[in-house]
Design a protein around this motif. Structure first.
Motif, PDB file in Angstrom:
ATOM      1  N   ILE A  86       0.836  -1.206   0.000  1.00  0.00           N
ATOM      2  CA  ILE A  86       0.000   0.000   0.000  1.00  0.00           C
ATOM      3  C   ILE A  86       0.868   1.253   0.000  1.00  0.00           C
ATOM      4  CG2 ILE A  86      -1.658   1.329   1.349  1.00  0.00           C
ATOM      5  CD1 ILE A  86      -2.819  -1.316   2.331  1.00  0.00           C
ATOM      6  N   ARG A  87       1.917   1.272   0.839  1.00  0.00           N
ATOM      7  CA  ARG A  87       2.743   2.471   0.957  1.00  0.00           C
ATOM      8  C   ARG A  87       3.536   2.754  -0.310  1.00  0.00           C
ATOM      9  NH1 ARG A  87       6.719   2.130   4.359  1.00  0.00           N
ATOM     10  NH2 ARG A  87       6.535  -0.051   4.966  1.00  0.00           N
ATOM     11  N   TYR A  88       4.141   1.705  -0.893  1.00  0.00           N
ATOM     12  CA  TYR A  88       4.989   1.907  -2.068  1.00  0.00           C
ATOM     13  C   TYR A  88       4.217   1.813  -3.380  1.00  0.00           C
ATOM     14  CZ  TYR A  88       9.219   1.688   0.767  1.00  0.00           C
ATOM     15  OH  TYR A  88      10.213   1.956   1.679  1.00  0.00           O
ATOM     16  N   GLY A  89       3.154   1.014  -3.419  1.00  0.00           N
ATOM     17  CA  GLY A  89       2.435   0.803  -4.676  1.00  0.00           C
ATOM     18  C   GLY A  89       1.258   1.740  -4.885  1.00  0.00           C
ATOM     19  N   ILE A  90       0.706   2.309  -3.803  1.00  0.00           N
ATOM     20  CA  ILE A  90      -0.470   3.177  -3.926  1.00  0.00           C
ATOM     21  C   ILE A  90      -0.181   4.585  -3.413  1.00  0.00           C
ATOM     22  CG2 ILE A  90      -2.876   3.508  -3.233  1.00  0.00           C
ATOM     23  CD1 ILE A  90      -3.149   0.479  -3.011  1.00  0.00           C
ATOM     24  N   LEU A  91       0.231   4.685  -2.139  1.00  0.00           N
ATOM     25  CA  LEU A  91       0.428   6.004  -1.542  1.00  0.00           C
ATOM     26  C   LEU A  91       1.563   6.780  -2.202  1.00  0.00           C
ATOM     27  CD1 LEU A  91      -0.061   5.306   2.285  1.00  0.00           C
ATOM     28  CD2 LEU A  91      -1.686   6.278   0.652  1.00  0.00           C
ATOM     29  N   PHE A  92       2.693   6.118  -2.432  1.00  0.00           N
ATOM     30  CA  PHE A  92       3.847   6.830  -2.993  1.00  0.00           C
ATOM     31  C   PHE A  92       3.564   7.393  -4.381  1.00  0.00           C
ATOM     32  CE2 PHE A  92       8.073   6.740  -5.175  1.00  0.00           C
ATOM     33  CZ  PHE A  92       8.591   7.857  -4.528  1.00  0.00           C
ATOM     34  N   PRO A  93       2.970   6.629  -5.314  1.00  0.00           N
ATOM     35  CA  PRO A  93       2.631   7.230  -6.616  1.00  0.00           C
ATOM     36  C   PRO A  93       1.640   8.389  -6.505  1.00  0.00           C
ATOM     37  CG  PRO A  93       2.605   4.842  -6.773  1.00  0.00           C
ATOM     38  CD  PRO A  93       2.732   5.171  -5.314  1.00  0.00           C
ATOM     39  N   LEU A  94       0.635   8.258  -5.636  1.00  0.00           N
ATOM     40  CA  LEU A  94      -0.337   9.343  -5.476  1.00  0.00           C
ATOM     41  C   LEU A  94       0.322  10.588  -4.885  1.00  0.00           C
ATOM     42  CD1 LEU A  94      -3.489   7.425  -4.140  1.00  0.00           C
ATOM     43  CD2 LEU A  94      -3.145   8.415  -6.416  1.00  0.00           C
ATOM     44  N   ARG A  95       1.194  10.391  -3.918  1.00  0.00           N
ATOM     45  CA  ARG A  95       1.887  11.531  -3.308  1.00  0.00           C
ATOM     46  C   ARG A  95       2.852  12.179  -4.290  1.00  0.00           C
ATOM     47  NH1 ARG A  95       3.170   8.408   2.400  1.00  0.00           N
ATOM     48  NH2 ARG A  95       1.156   8.797   3.402  1.00  0.00           N
ATOM     49  N   SER A  96       3.536  11.364  -5.093  1.00  0.00           N
ATOM     50  CA  SER A  96       4.443  11.913  -6.109  1.00  0.00           C
ATOM     51  C   SER A  96       3.666  12.737  -7.130  1.00  0.00           C
ATOM     52  CB  SER A  96       5.204  10.777  -6.810  1.00  0.00           C
ATOM     53  OG  SER A  96       5.986  10.044  -5.884  1.00  0.00           O
ATOM     54  N   LEU A  97       2.491  12.253  -7.517  1.00  0.00           N
ATOM     55  CA  LEU A  97       1.651  12.981  -8.463  1.00  0.00           C
ATOM     56  C   LEU A  97       1.181  14.297  -7.852  1.00  0.00           C
ATOM     57  CD1 LEU A  97       0.171  13.033 -11.193  1.00  0.00           C
ATOM     58  CD2 LEU A  97      -1.732  11.827 -10.071  1.00  0.00           C
ATOM     59  N   THR A  98       0.804  14.253  -6.580  1.00  0.00           N
ATOM     60  CA  THR A  98       0.387  15.479  -5.885  1.00  0.00           C
ATOM     61  C   THR A  98       1.514  16.503  -5.863  1.00  0.00           C
ATOM     62  OG1 THR A  98      -1.143  14.246  -4.474  1.00  0.00           O
ATOM     63  CG2 THR A  98      -0.438  16.415  -3.692  1.00  0.00           C
ATOM     64  N   LEU A  99       2.732  16.031  -5.570  1.00  0.00           N
ATOM     65  CA  LEU A  99       3.886  16.933  -5.518  1.00  0.00           C
ATOM     66  C   LEU A  99       4.199  17.507  -6.898  1.00  0.00           C
ATOM     67  CD1 LEU A  99       5.919  17.998  -3.433  1.00  0.00           C
ATOM     68  CD2 LEU A  99       7.421  16.094  -4.026  1.00  0.00           C
ATOM     69  N   ALA A 100       4.118  16.669  -7.939  1.00  0.00           N
ATOM     70  CA  ALA A 100       4.398  17.134  -9.296  1.00  0.00           C
ATOM     71  C   ALA A 100       3.377  18.182  -9.751  1.00  0.00           C
ATOM     72  CB  ALA A 100       4.411  15.952 -10.260  1.00  0.00           C
ATOM     73  N   ILE A 101       2.096  17.929  -9.470  1.00  0.00           N
ATOM     74  CA  ILE A 101       1.059  18.898  -9.850  1.00  0.00           C
ATOM     75  C   ILE A 101       1.247  20.196  -9.076  1.00  0.00           C
ATOM     76  CG2 ILE A 101      -1.423  19.358  -9.769  1.00  0.00           C
ATOM     77  CD1 ILE A 101      -1.892  16.387 -10.282  1.00  0.00           C
ATOM     78  N   GLY A 102       1.602  20.072  -7.809  1.00  0.00           N
ATOM     79  CA  GLY A 102       1.835  21.260  -7.010  1.00  0.00           C
ATOM     80  C   GLY A 102       2.967  22.114  -7.554  1.00  0.00           C
ATOM     81  N   TRP A 103       4.063  21.461  -7.952  1.00  0.00           N
ATOM     82  CA  TRP A 103       5.195  22.205  -8.515  1.00  0.00           C
ATOM     83  C   TRP A 103       4.813  22.895  -9.822  1.00  0.00           C
ATOM     84  CZ3 TRP A 103       9.043  24.202  -6.283  1.00  0.00           C
ATOM     85  CH2 TRP A 103       9.720  23.566  -5.242  1.00  0.00           C
ATOM     86  N   LEU A 104       4.074  22.193 -10.673  1.00  0.00           N
ATOM     87  CA  LEU A 104       3.665  22.788 -11.949  1.00  0.00           C
ATOM     88  C   LEU A 104       2.795  24.020 -11.714  1.00  0.00           C
ATOM     89  CD1 LEU A 104       2.863  19.575 -14.060  1.00  0.00           C
ATOM     90  CD2 LEU A 104       4.810  21.138 -14.332  1.00  0.00           C
ATOM     91  N   ALA A 105       1.831  23.896 -10.788  1.00  0.00           N
ATOM     92  CA  ALA A 105       0.959  25.038 -10.494  1.00  0.00           C
ATOM     93  C   ALA A 105       1.764  26.188  -9.878  1.00  0.00           C
ATOM     94  CB  ALA A 105      -0.153  24.596  -9.545  1.00  0.00           C
TER      95      ALA A 105
END
Length: 357
Positions: A86-105
């Motif tokens: 759950i931590r590496y396969g679900i949470l980490f990708p979602l958190r990475s996506l959140t961080l990437a979108i945040g940086w772009l914005a």
């Protein structure tokens, strides 16, 4: 009176070196007849001395504490494996996506404001401050940060400086999401250095090079100038000067306490129930430190804004720093350690021991 109290605390904090060595190794009486074999046979003493130095209590302030294993049970091990998935396969990708979108914005808004509003400094500064706070909130969200703030929110006014204990560079991020502090920080290479130079300078952050002695005078002058202007963002300093493992506090450097202004203590305490937030920069890059936080369940932290403190009549800056450190340590439940005191005592004891033997 305050300086004598600090000296007394220093003496109490020094370890009893005799506790490190077995009783039969301590010098009793000088032998009447000194033989060559007595001079050469010092190997037990060297072994005992090395053990005392290795066990130096000051180094414990910078050690990462390994988590206690709990998945040894055949019933718990499958749950631990499920948690890893759950931590590496679900949470980490979602958190990475959140961080990437945040940086772009953030970049999409920051650079137009930074370059197109050069003639309107006050408006530009206000927008940039809010954008930095927003980006820090995105960082905290990428760790599923559970942060509790206690006390009144810091206000922007002159003649004040905020000081806090230091566990990781994320201390700055956690504090910055609530208030756009101007922090004094060492220059870093890589992407952290890029953020320092292009983004954080917009909120008035001050950088220094630890290896350049001339930077000390320049930095001290910048600090004094910064606290005099009412429009500047509140100044934040980590007076320990290094990351400590959130179990101890080491001696505060006195620079923040010589500015002649109010000192506002901030106590930060991390709960290690899910992850240890201590950043051991000798063993791990900051990028990997962030990855470790993003692959944990959550970062749990309490932040206390303590009442402002002022230099008392007859009080030295060192005593003032110790008084503020006492407040932070008491509020966050941290143990106090004096820098280099125990190691110096141990080396002195070893030398004396060798001479007597």
């Amino acid at each position: 009176m305050a300086s004598s109290s600090v000296a007394a605390d220093l003496e109490l904090d020094r370890p009893n070196l005799e506790d490190y060595l077995p009783p039969d190794s301590l010098p009793q009486e000088a032998p009447r007849n000194l033989h060559l074999r007595d001079v050469l046979d010092i190997s037990p003493v060297l072994t005992e001395a090395a053990g005392a130095i290795v066990d130096d209590s000051f180094t414990r302030c910078f050690k990462s504490n390994s988590p206690e294993p709990w998945n040894w049970n055949i019933y718990l091990f499958p749950l631990w494996c499920l948690g890893v998935v759950i931590r590496y396969g679900i949470l980490f990708p979602l958190r990475s996506l959140t961080l990437a979108i945040g940086w772009l914005a953030f970049f999409a808004a920051f650079f137009p404001v930074h370059f197109l509003l050069k003639g309107q400094d006050k408006l530009r500064s206000k927008i940039e401050r809010k954008l930095v706070e927003m980006m820090c909130s995105v960082f905290v969200a990428s760790w599923t940060g559970v942060i509790k703030y206690h006390g009144p929110r810091p206000s922007t006014r002159p003649h004040q400086v905020f000081v806090a204990n230091h566990t990781s560079m994320i201390d700055f991020i956690i504090l910055e999401q609530m208030t756009a502090f101007a922090v004094i920080m060492q220059k870093h290479p890589g992407w952290v250095g890029f953020i320092q130079k292009t983004i954080l300078e917009s909120v008035g952050c001050i950088w220094f090079n630890r290896n350049d002695l001339r930077d000390r005078e320049v930095t001290a002058r910048k600090l004094r100038d910064h606290v005099q202007h009412p429009d500047n963002n509140p100044l934040l300093i980590f007076p320990e000067g290094t990351c400590v493992n959130n179990q101890y506090t080491v001696m505060f450097k006195k620079g923040a306490f010589e500015l002649g202004c109010a000192v506002c203590p901030i106590a930060i305490k991390y709960n290690k129930i899910f992850v240890d937030a201590f950043w051991n920069s000798k063993k791990q890059s900051f990028t990997m430190h962030l990855v470790r936080l993003m692959t944990s369940w959550a970062v749990v932290c309490d932040v206390w804004y303590l009442p402002p403190q002022y230099l008392r009549e007859g009080e030295t800056s060192i005593a003032f720093a110790e008084r503020v450190r006492d407040m932070i340590a008491a509020r966050a439940g941290l143990k106090k350690k004096q820098k280099n005191a125990s190691l110096g005592d141990q080396l002195s004891f070893v030398v004396n021991l060798l001479v007597v033997r």
